[in-house]
Scaffold this active site. Sequence first.
Site, PDB file in Angstrom:
ATOM      1  N   CYS A  10       0.826  -1.222   0.000  1.00 55.75           N
ATOM      2  CA  CYS A  10       0.000   0.000   0.000  1.00 55.75           C
ATOM      3  C   CYS A  10       0.853   1.263   0.000  1.00 55.75           C
ATOM      4  CB  CYS A  10      -0.943  -0.001   1.198  1.00 55.75           C
ATOM      5  SG  CYS A  10      -2.091  -1.372   1.113  1.00 55.75           S
ATOM      6  N   ASN A  31     -10.206   0.043  -0.373  1.00 57.06           N
ATOM      7  CA  ASN A  31      -8.733   0.047  -0.355  1.00 57.06           C
ATOM      8  C   ASN A  31      -8.232  -0.548  -1.671  1.00 57.06           C
ATOM      9  OD1 ASN A  31      -6.013  -0.405   0.057  1.00 57.06           O
ATOM     10  ND2 ASN A  31      -6.262  -1.320   2.092  1.00 57.06           N
ATOM     11  N   HIS A  81      -3.443   7.017   2.904  1.00 57.00           N
ATOM     12  CA  HIS A  81      -3.866   5.740   2.335  1.00 57.00           C
ATOM     13  C   HIS A  81      -5.288   5.450   2.797  1.00 57.00           C
ATOM     14  CE1 HIS A  81      -3.998   1.695   1.053  1.00 57.00           C
ATOM     15  NE2 HIS A  81      -3.791   1.149   2.236  1.00 57.00           N
TER      16      HIS A  81
HETATM   17  O1  UT7 Z   1      -3.952  -1.558   3.475  1.00 56.71           O
HETATM   18  C1  UT7 Z   1      -3.108  -2.379   4.214  1.00 56.71           C
HETATM   19  C2  UT7 Z   1      -3.202  -2.111   5.636  1.00 56.71           C
HETATM   20  N1  UT7 Z   1      -4.429  -2.665   6.168  1.00 56.71           N
HETATM   21  C3  UT7 Z   1      -5.128  -1.995   7.074  1.00 56.71           C
HETATM   22  O2  UT7 Z   1      -4.786  -0.878   7.390  1.00 56.71           O
HETATM   23  C4  UT7 Z   1      -6.297  -2.701   7.704  1.00 56.71           C
HETATM   24  C5  UT7 Z   1      -6.296  -2.501   9.188  1.00 56.71           C
HETATM   25  N2  UT7 Z   1      -7.353  -3.204   9.890  1.00 56.71           N
HETATM   26  C6  UT7 Z   1      -8.659  -2.865   9.781  1.00 56.71           C
HETATM   27  O3  UT7 Z   1      -9.019  -2.011   9.008  1.00 56.71           O
HETATM   28  C7  UT7 Z   1      -9.647  -3.554  10.699  1.00 56.71           C
HETATM   29  O4  UT7 Z   1      -8.948  -4.271  11.684  1.00 56.71           O
HETATM   30  C8  UT7 Z   1     -10.651  -4.506   9.977  1.00 56.71           C
HETATM   31  C9  UT7 Z   1     -11.596  -3.670   9.147  1.00 56.71           C
HETATM   32  C10 UT7 Z   1      -9.891  -5.485   9.119  1.00 56.71           C
HETATM   33  C11 UT7 Z   1     -11.483  -5.261  10.990  1.00 56.71           C
HETATM   34  O5  UT7 Z   1     -12.133  -4.370  11.891  1.00 56.71           O
HETATM   35  P1  UT7 Z   1     -12.020  -4.583  13.468  1.00 56.71           P
HETATM   36  O6  UT7 Z   1     -12.816  -3.521  14.091  1.00 56.71           O
HETATM   37  O7  UT7 Z   1     -10.566  -4.665  13.826  1.00 56.71           O
HETATM   38  O8  UT7 Z   1     -12.767  -5.947  13.659  1.00 56.71           O
HETATM   39  P2  UT7 Z   1     -12.235  -7.293  14.315  1.00 56.71           P
HETATM   40  O9  UT7 Z   1     -11.409  -8.043  13.332  1.00 56.71           O
HETATM   41  O10 UT7 Z   1     -11.667  -7.007  15.658  1.00 56.71           O
HETATM   42  O11 UT7 Z   1     -13.602  -8.071  14.513  1.00 56.71           O
HETATM   43  C12 UT7 Z   1     -14.618  -7.583  15.429  1.00 56.71           C
HETATM   44  C13 UT7 Z   1     -15.833  -8.458  15.274  1.00 56.71           C
HETATM   45  C14 UT7 Z   1     -15.525  -9.953  15.292  1.00 56.71           C
HETATM   46  O12 UT7 Z   1     -16.583 -10.625  15.980  1.00 56.71           O
HETATM   47  P3  UT7 Z   1     -16.406 -11.075  17.497  1.00 56.71           P
HETATM   48  O13 UT7 Z   1     -15.213 -11.981  17.511  1.00 56.71           O
HETATM   49  O14 UT7 Z   1     -16.168  -9.800  18.269  1.00 56.71           O
HETATM   50  O15 UT7 Z   1     -17.690 -11.730  17.793  1.00 56.71           O
HETATM   51  C15 UT7 Z   1     -15.563 -10.338  13.845  1.00 56.71           C
HETATM   52  O16 UT7 Z   1     -15.913 -11.689  13.637  1.00 56.71           O
HETATM   53  O17 UT7 Z   1     -16.472  -8.202  14.037  1.00 56.71           O
HETATM   54  C16 UT7 Z   1     -16.658  -9.432  13.333  1.00 56.71           C
HETATM   55  N3  UT7 Z   1     -16.572  -9.159  11.918  1.00 56.71           N
HETATM   56  C17 UT7 Z   1     -17.631  -8.814  11.159  1.00 56.71           C
HETATM   57  N4  UT7 Z   1     -18.931  -8.653  11.449  1.00 56.71           N
HETATM   58  C18 UT7 Z   1     -19.761  -8.278  10.462  1.00 56.71           C
HETATM   59  C19 UT7 Z   1     -15.452  -9.180  11.119  1.00 56.71           C
HETATM   60  N5  UT7 Z   1     -15.786  -8.849   9.870  1.00 56.71           N
HETATM   61  C20 UT7 Z   1     -17.127  -8.619   9.861  1.00 56.71           C
HETATM   62  C21 UT7 Z   1     -18.041  -8.238   8.859  1.00 56.71           C
HETATM   63  N6  UT7 Z   1     -19.341  -8.082   9.215  1.00 56.71           N
HETATM   64  N7  UT7 Z   1     -17.669  -7.994   7.590  1.00 56.71           N
END
Ligand code: UT7
Length: 335
Positions: A116, A286, A256
């Site tokens: 990225c 992204n 980004h």
């Molecule tokens: O470009 C390269 C660099 N990349 C980045 O900068 C990405 C950085 N990371 C992020 O943007 C975020 O961490 C994500 C968008 C990938 C994920 O968001 P998050 O707030 O960190 O969510 P999480 O992975 O901690 O998941 C929270 C909850 C989980 O459920 P439980 O375990 O709390 O019950 C996931 O299973 O949200 C759930 N979840 C979803 N729920 C509905 C994960 N994806 C989804 C979804 N819809 N699409």
Amino acid sequence: MEKINAVITGVGGYVPEYVLTNEELSRMVDTTDEWIMTRIGVKERRILNEEGLGTSYMARKAAKQLMQRTNVNPDEIDLVIVATTTPDYPFPSTASILCDKLGLKNAFAFDLKGACCGFMYALETASSMIVSGRHKKAIVVGADKMSSMVDYSDRATCPIFGDGAAAVLLEATAEDYGVMDSILRTDGKGLPFLHMKAGGSVCPASYFTVDNKMHYLYQEGRTVFKYAVSNMSAITAQLAERNGLTKENIAWIIPHQANMRIIDAVAQRLEIPMEKVMVNIHRYGNTSGATLPLCLWDYEKQLKKGDNIIFTAFGAGFTYGAVYAKWGYDGAERK
Ligand code: UT7
């Protein structure tokens, strides 16, 4: 000897026609528009879904528009860098395909893999080559077909990414505009958190790797998120400070577009109001190497000659950094 700078003199872009909405995604995986908008901030993304078309197709469209808008003579282009993580083929380079399709006969062209941060790395590289005096006119492209490595059954990654390309023309100038300074870093600590497990020389493609879904993008989102916020904020602040840039004299921050919460957090830590932050994540998601030039493409009309702009990004590797540029023309005057 007169100091040479490398200045951006035009922008071109391309996004595929197909719009993948949150509504459609929520029929593919267990997710909702509300979750995606609150946690990521993407409303829709573009997908290059015609069979047989890859990153070079989008890069070519973006570069063609750039060449038309700037009216540059193709024979004068002596350097092409394509920042991409999703090349058409493992080899030859996507940049070489671009030279053929654009009819560039006098260019030295290569791909640059900086995830990225690829566009920033390519901008800095092209700028240094121009400042050296050996090159005069470069096309720098950021292009990625992220849909080629996204697992559309994985709800944690599939809402984030989209496809797109954008290109800038970088030219030598004796005026005090262009790429002024940069701080770019690669620490290598990110491998476990963001990578593709197979398809490289450690683990070439096999029936096993395909059966086990090892050719998709793997991300541990929470860890990447934390590193992204702290590194982008710290490095941008460092670059601003050493160039005497403050919230008053910075015209635009171009971050980004990975997650709206990351963009908000970086702006907040730098105390930059959101009116000075370029944002188009809601429309394209992204697009990896393409996010920064796609922002320029969308905001070109608002850019004024002399504007102080700072690009900042974070990506796989980890790669991160910031580039300071003084904008070289009034965007409103461009067609
Ligand atoms: O470009 C390269 C660099 N990349 C980045 O900068 C990405 C950085 N990371 C992020 O943007 C975020 O961490 C994500 C968008 C990938 C994920 O968001 P998050 O707030 O960190 O969510 P999480 O992975 O901690 O998941 C929270 C909850 C989980 O459920 P439980 O375990 O709390 O019950 C996931 O299973 O949200 C759930 N979840 C979803 N729920 C509905 C994960 N994806 C989804 C979804 N819809 N699409």
